[in-house]
Design a protein around this motif. Structure first.
Motif, PDB file in Angstrom:
ATOM      1  N   SER A  74      48.794  50.456-125.408  1.00  0.00           N
ATOM      2  CA  SER A  74      48.474  50.122-126.792  1.00  0.00           C
ATOM      3  C   SER A  74      48.641  51.361-127.657  1.00  0.00           C
ATOM      4  CB  SER A  74      47.051  49.584-126.924  1.00  0.00           C
ATOM      5  OG  SER A  74      46.107  50.581-126.566  1.00  0.00           O
ATOM      6  N   ALA A  75      48.711  51.133-128.974  1.00  0.00           N
ATOM      7  CA  ALA A  75      48.822  52.230-129.927  1.00  0.00           C
ATOM      8  C   ALA A  75      47.963  51.912-131.137  1.00  0.00           C
ATOM      9  CB  ALA A  75      50.271  52.439-130.352  1.00  0.00           C
ATOM     10  N   THR A  86      54.753  47.733-137.170  1.00  0.00           N
ATOM     11  CA  THR A  86      53.978  46.964-136.199  1.00  0.00           C
ATOM     12  C   THR A  86      54.857  46.063-135.333  1.00  0.00           C
ATOM     13  OG1 THR A  86      51.942  46.979-137.500  1.00  0.00           O
ATOM     14  CG2 THR A  86      52.260  45.127-135.991  1.00  0.00           C
ATOM     15  N   SER A  87      55.808  45.368-135.935  1.00  0.00           N
ATOM     16  CA  SER A  87      56.632  44.433-135.165  1.00  0.00           C
ATOM     17  C   SER A  87      57.445  45.152-134.098  1.00  0.00           C
ATOM     18  CB  SER A  87      57.564  43.636-136.077  1.00  0.00           C
ATOM     19  OG  SER A  87      58.478  44.482-136.757  1.00  0.00           O
ATOM     20  N   SER A  88      57.862  46.393-134.370  1.00  0.00           N
ATOM     21  CA  SER A  88      58.615  47.157-133.374  1.00  0.00           C
ATOM     22  C   SER A  88      57.725  47.518-132.178  1.00  0.00           C
ATOM     23  CB  SER A  88      59.210  48.415-134.006  1.00  0.00           C
ATOM     24  OG  SER A  88      58.204  49.209-134.603  1.00  0.00           O
ATOM     25  N   LEU A  89      56.458  47.796-132.431  1.00  0.00           N
ATOM     26  CA  LEU A  89      55.519  48.012-131.324  1.00  0.00           C
ATOM     27  C   LEU A  89      55.423  46.761-130.458  1.00  0.00           C
ATOM     28  CD1 LEU A  89      52.577  49.881-133.117  1.00  0.00           C
ATOM     29  CD2 LEU A  89      53.882  50.779-131.189  1.00  0.00           C
ATOM     30  N   TYR A  90      55.166  45.647-131.108  1.00  0.00           N
ATOM     31  CA  TYR A  90      55.008  44.382-130.385  1.00  0.00           C
ATOM     32  C   TYR A  90      56.277  44.046-129.606  1.00  0.00           C
ATOM     33  CZ  TYR A  90      53.533  39.499-129.735  1.00  0.00           C
ATOM     34  OH  TYR A  90      53.176  38.283-129.202  1.00  0.00           O
ATOM     35  N   PRO A  96      49.517  46.581-130.680  1.00  0.00           N
ATOM     36  CA  PRO A  96      49.008  47.282-131.865  1.00  0.00           C
ATOM     37  C   PRO A  96      47.488  47.128-131.985  1.00  0.00           C
ATOM     38  CG  PRO A  96      50.812  45.764-132.422  1.00  0.00           C
ATOM     39  CD  PRO A  96      50.334  45.412-131.051  1.00  0.00           C
ATOM     40  N   LEU A  97      46.819  48.253-132.190  1.00  0.00           N
ATOM     41  CA  LEU A  97      45.387  48.277-132.456  1.00  0.00           C
ATOM     42  C   LEU A  97      45.210  48.892-133.843  1.00  0.00           C
ATOM     43  CD1 LEU A  97      44.180  49.798-129.062  1.00  0.00           C
ATOM     44  CD2 LEU A  97      44.186  47.377-129.696  1.00  0.00           C
ATOM     45  N   PHE A  98      44.674  48.121-134.758  1.00  0.00           N
ATOM     46  CA  PHE A  98      44.616  48.597-136.138  1.00  0.00           C
ATOM     47  C   PHE A  98      43.361  49.418-136.410  1.00  0.00           C
ATOM     48  CE2 PHE A  98      47.360  44.809-136.523  1.00  0.00           C
ATOM     49  CZ  PHE A  98      48.481  45.446-137.040  1.00  0.00           C
ATOM     50  N   ASP A 120      43.712  51.770-122.522  1.00  0.00           N
ATOM     51  CA  ASP A 120      45.163  51.804-122.336  1.00  0.00           C
ATOM     52  C   ASP A 120      45.913  52.359-123.557  1.00  0.00           C
ATOM     53  OD1 ASP A 120      44.919  49.726-124.161  1.00  0.00           O
ATOM     54  OD2 ASP A 120      46.245  48.353-123.064  1.00  0.00           O
ATOM     55  N   THR A 121      45.175  52.960-124.499  1.00  0.00           N
ATOM     56  CA  THR A 121      45.819  53.511-125.697  1.00  0.00           C
ATOM     57  C   THR A 121      46.601  54.769-125.327  1.00  0.00           C
ATOM     58  OG1 THR A 121      44.067  52.644-127.123  1.00  0.00           O
ATOM     59  CG2 THR A 121      45.454  54.389-128.021  1.00  0.00           C
ATOM     60  N   ARG A 122      47.854  54.788-125.763  1.00  0.00           N
ATOM     61  CA  ARG A 122      48.736  55.900-125.417  1.00  0.00           C
ATOM     62  C   ARG A 122      49.233  56.685-126.622  1.00  0.00           C
ATOM     63  NH1 ARG A 122      52.396  52.661-120.867  1.00  0.00           N
ATOM     64  NH2 ARG A 122      50.631  52.184-119.474  1.00  0.00           N
ATOM     65  N   ALA A 123      49.046  56.142-127.827  1.00  0.00           N
ATOM     66  CA  ALA A 123      49.622  56.819-128.983  1.00  0.00           C
ATOM     67  C   ALA A 123      48.919  56.420-130.268  1.00  0.00           C
ATOM     68  CB  ALA A 123      51.112  56.501-129.092  1.00  0.00           C
ATOM     69  N   ILE A 124      49.155  57.236-131.281  1.00  0.00           N
ATOM     70  CA  ILE A 124      48.799  56.940-132.669  1.00  0.00           C
ATOM     71  C   ILE A 124      50.111  56.813-133.434  1.00  0.00           C
ATOM     72  CG2 ILE A 124      47.671  57.778-134.773  1.00  0.00           C
ATOM     73  CD1 ILE A 124      45.863  59.485-132.890  1.00  0.00           C
TER      74      ILE A 124
END
Length: 398
Positions: A74-75, A86-90, A96-98, A120-124
């Motif tokens: 997740s990011a 966001t759509s590119s993440l998905y 996406p975590l807002f 499981d967050t890997r990025a901002i």
């Protein structure tokens, strides 16, 4: 119709000269001479270590996520951005975590990030909204505490410098969009910037099917290469950047002077330049926004609700916690026309139309609000009260 932006095309003769060179070489794509020249010139102009050109800004984001190995995790990202963030993440299998935005700068609020981080967050993934720099120092601190990668969507931030250095030098990767609507464009295109040489090499492989040379393929890749005609346009536009920036600054200054007292404006990040890629205003509420937009439309002017809707409301991402600041702003924000060559009379028409809409709705001063009158009115009331208490009225005998 006057739109919110208009593609700048540069010098036609110069562009056709580049086209002639393409015809002479017969080299249309696959890292041709114009693409290589544009990469080198952009590296110098922006002041960055590595830049890889791509065929569009969305692919730049997708390749950034791939290069950093975010798939399956997740990011934490902003709900106030163009949907591609966001759509590119998905699309790349990253959840996406807002986290909400700062009320003043409209960028991802560093103080809201940590509450959204999961195991499981890997990025901002943060956006320099309308070219306004994020609080990169605060975001770096959060990322360091939690061992997270940082990707900046810099689609609007072309040329912006923070504390004298390129804003794109911050984070692990910055991505750019060179779409025709952008401050700098290649008709359609984008780029990826990183300070990491090894990461830049991996990005180049990902952009070219993983092909190392004619005899070796190293992993999965995709086609994200920029073509020579697009590079030719970019070279022409880059020559005119001083003129483009100057004219945008003049328009933004006029808008700010005339409208700043009536609408909320984005607060610029301290120690950062402004490239005036957009001029957004925030109205009091959505009803006022719709009224102002309709009034402008009647004058042949087409402002844009940008960004709308707040990305935490997208159906395919539900359920999501509501991001109150982003939802409120997205219902109220309107981007005004700003581009080189926008006629002065159109700028004035935009300003006058907006002021006519808001001023007639603002409370009008009453006599009690006029200078000097409030004091006189108060004294008159005091005199009447004294007369009432004494039961002595002029001209009336007990």
């Amino acid at each position: 119709m006057i739109n919110v932006t208009k593609a700048y095309l540069g010098n036609r003769s110069k562009f056709l000269g580049y086209v002639d060179s393409i015809y002479e070489s017969g080299w249309l794509t696959n890292q041709g001479p114009l693409v290589r020249e544009l990469e080198e010139r952009l590296r110098d102009y922006l002041g960055v270590r590595n830049i890889v050109l791509t065929s569009n800004g969305t692919l730049a984001l997708q390749i950034a996520y791939r290069a950093l190995g975010l798939h399956g995790g997740s990011a934490v990202t902003t709900p106030f951005s163009f949907v591609a963030t966001t759509s590119s993440l998905y699309w790349e299998g990253v959840r996406p975590l807002f986290a909400d935005i700062d009320r003043a700068t409209w960028n991802l609020d560093p103080n809201a990030i940590e509450a959204s981080i999961t195991d499981d967050t890997r990025a901002i993934v943060a956006t320099h909204v309308f070219g306004n720099a994020c609080d990169v120092d605060a975001i770096d601190r959060v990322a360091e505490r939690h061992g997270l990668k940082v990707i900046y969507d810099g689609a609007h931030a072309f040329g912006v410098r923070h504390r004298g250095a390129s804003l794109f030098s911050r984070g692990d990767i910055s991505t750019l969009s060179f779409h025709a609507t952008k401050l700098f464009h290649t008709i359609e295109g984008g780029a990826i910037v990183t300070n990491d040489d090894a990461l830049a090499d991996r990005i180049r492989l990902l952009c070219n099917f993983g092909i190392v040379d004619t005899d070796l393929i190293d992993g999965v890749g995709i086609n994200a290469k920029l073509n020579e005609f697009a590079a030719a346009m970019g070279l022409c536009i880059l020559d005119d950047m001083p003129l483009i920036l100057e004219q945008r600054a003049e328009i933004a200054d006029r808008y700010e002077r005339r409208l700043g007292g009536h609408f909320d404006l984005q607060r610029q990040q301290p120690e950062s330049e402004c490239n005036h890629s957009y001029f957004p205003i925030a109205l009091a509420n959505e009803a006022q926004l719709l009224s102002c937009r309709s009034a402008l439309n009647r004058q042949g002017i087409n402002p844009r609700r940008y960004f709308y809707p707040s990305l935490d409301t997208l159906d395919y991402l539900q359920p999501q916690p509501a991001q109150a600041e982003s939802r409120s702003l997205s219902r109220r924000v309107l981007c005004l026309p700003i581009y080189p060559g926008l006629p002065l009379h159109v700028q004035e028409l935009v300003i006058d139309t907006l002021l006519a809409q808001v001023i007639r709705r603002e409370p009008q001063p009453t006599p009690a609000h006029w200078p000097g009158v409030a004091l006189a009115a108060g004294r008159q009331r005091e005199k009447l009260e004294l007369l009432a208490r004494s039961k002595t009225w002029p001209g009336v005998t007990p």
